[in-house]
Design a protein around this motif. Structure first.
Motif, PDB file in Angstrom:
ATOM      1  N   TRP A  33      19.318  15.868  18.402  1.00 51.48           N
ATOM      2  CA  TRP A  33      19.575  17.288  18.175  1.00 51.48           C
ATOM      3  C   TRP A  33      19.096  17.769  16.807  1.00 51.48           C
ATOM      4  O   TRP A  33      19.267  18.940  16.468  1.00 51.48           O
TER       5      TRP A  33
ATOM      6  N   LYS B 229      17.450  20.821  23.783  1.00 57.63           N
ATOM      7  CA  LYS B 229      16.755  21.974  24.344  1.00 57.63           C
ATOM      8  C   LYS B 229      15.344  21.629  24.817  1.00 57.63           C
ATOM      9  O   LYS B 229      14.852  22.197  25.795  1.00 57.63           O
ATOM     10  N   ARG B 230      14.688  20.716  24.098  1.00 55.24           N
ATOM     11  CA  ARG B 230      13.314  20.383  24.467  1.00 55.24           C
ATOM     12  C   ARG B 230      13.218  19.743  25.848  1.00 55.24           C
ATOM     13  O   ARG B 230      12.146  19.712  26.436  1.00 55.24           O
TER      14      ARG B 230
ATOM     15  N   ARG C 281      15.566  20.539  28.335  1.00 60.95           N
ATOM     16  CA  ARG C 281      16.469  21.265  29.218  1.00 60.95           C
ATOM     17  C   ARG C 281      15.853  21.550  30.587  1.00 60.95           C
ATOM     18  O   ARG C 281      16.567  21.781  31.557  1.00 60.95           O
TER      19      ARG C 281
ATOM     20  N   ARG D  63      25.282  22.639  18.059  1.00 59.90           N
ATOM     21  CA  ARG D  63      23.890  22.582  18.492  1.00 59.90           C
ATOM     22  C   ARG D  63      23.766  22.785  19.988  1.00 59.90           C
ATOM     23  O   ARG D  63      22.801  23.352  20.466  1.00 59.90           O
TER      24      ARG D  63
ATOM     25  N   ALA E  29      23.754  24.165  23.441  1.00 62.03           N
ATOM     26  CA  ALA E  29      23.656  25.543  23.925  1.00 62.03           C
ATOM     27  C   ALA E  29      23.869  25.583  25.412  1.00 62.03           C
ATOM     28  O   ALA E  29      23.604  24.611  26.107  1.00 62.03           O
TER      29      ALA E  29
ATOM     30  N   GLU F 119      23.322  26.145  29.309  1.00 62.15           N
ATOM     31  CA  GLU F 119      22.149  25.982  30.162  1.00 62.15           C
ATOM     32  C   GLU F 119      21.480  27.309  30.399  1.00 62.15           C
ATOM     33  O   GLU F 119      22.113  28.303  30.716  1.00 62.15           O
ATOM     34  N   PRO F 120      20.144  27.424  30.201  1.00 62.66           N
ATOM     35  CA  PRO F 120      19.469  28.674  30.477  1.00 62.66           C
ATOM     36  C   PRO F 120      19.661  29.069  31.930  1.00 62.66           C
ATOM     37  O   PRO F 120      19.819  28.219  32.793  1.00 62.66           O
TER      38      PRO F 120
END
Length: 299
Positions: A26, A168-169, A171, A250, A252, A254-255
């Motif tokens: 992260w 995130k990279r 996700r 850190r 976040a 889920e989109p």
């Protein structure tokens, strides 16, 4: 006493090593090259430790082999979570993908890492082949086997597959998770895993040689943790709380999941009818959040 200590050591190392790798994953990109250097040095030391431990028939040699295998495994996990070794596909699952097509796309997303794990197993095997202490090899194989099992179960159907702690990279990988059902494989895996767990425990309790008994106890504890993590894929509780310290502030949400994504089983349903996703610590839950429940042991 030796067995109790071995069990506690395995439990602590599992928690700490998972958290350390997750914490590193992260960090910002500018820190990752330095962190990768640290993990690489650790992996090289692990290779040396595996070679040295192979000829040590002692409790010390067992712990050395165990820890060395974990150092190699941590390096492989870091290369994946840093996005360095994943697969040729770096996008979300397209709409309409089903069956073999969905499996092929999911495999392409992680193919290179699977090959790296295979190569890592070959290296570990060669390092310990000349000795009688194979604690490091068995540790690596156990981690590899149960990790593969977890991946397959999450792909086929696990309602509590975690996504909150995934960097995130990476996700986009969560679009390949299937969280709308429990697949037939998950209960079968849990039931079948009970036998090797019982067998390892029996070997640990019945072994006369102290170093072999400790080795079996370390494996027993890791096997029990792996089974527990599979159970967490079903229960309405999650083990992710154990590592929120590693991703605090850190992680976040889920989109928003496109209804065209594969595997979710929610095509045609409006966002208002989906189950709200779990939120990260300190974040508010948005209304009408698309369904996505947010583990581990990916370590």
């Amino acid at each position: 006493m030796d067995l109790a200590i071995a069990g506690l050591v395995a439990l602590f190392v599992w928690w700490l090593a998972t958290g350390v790798v997750m914490f590193a994953a992260w960090q910002s990109d500018r820190w990752q090259k330095w962190l990768m250097v640290v993990f690489t040095i650790g992996a090289l030391a692990g290779c040396a430790g595996l070679y040295a431990s192979a000829g040590m028939q002692s409790v010390t040699g067992t712990y050395l082999g165990f820890g060395s295998a974990l150092a190699v495994w941590a390096w492989l996990e870091a290369t994946f979570l840093f996005g360095l070794i994943t697969g040729p596909r770096h996008s979300r699952c397209p709409g309409g993908a089903r069956g073999l097509q969905r499996f092929r796309l999911a495999f392409l997303a992680v193919r290179d890492h699977e090959l790296a794990l295979l190569a890592g197993g070959a290296v570990v095997t060669l390092l310990v082949a000349g000795g009688d202490n194979h604690a490091g090899l068995w540790t690596y194989l156990l981690l590899w086997g149960m990790r593969l099992s977890a991946k397959l179960n999450i792909f086929m159907g696990a309602p509590r597959a975690a996504s909150v702690l995934i960097p995130k990279r990476l996700r986009y990988l969560t679009s390949y998770f299937r969280t709308d059902r429990i697949s037939w494989l998950l209960p079968v895996t849990i039931i079948v895993s009970i036998y090797p767990l019982w067998a390892l425990m029996s070997l640990a309790l019945g072994e006369a040689d102290a170093h072999r008994a400790v080795a079996f106890m370390l494996l027993t504890t890791f096997m029990a943790l792996a089974v527990l993590e599979h159970i967490f894929l079903v229960l309405p509780v999650s083990d992710e709380q154990l590592w929120l310290w590693a991703a605090r502030d850190r992680a976040a949400p889920e989109p928003a999941r496109d209804t065209a994504d594969c595997g979710g089983g929610e095509e045609g349903r409006s966002p208002a009818h989906r189950t709200p996703a779990r939120t990260a610590p300190g974040e508010t839950r948005a209304k009408n959040t698309p369904h996505k429940r947010g583990t581990s042991s990916w370590t």
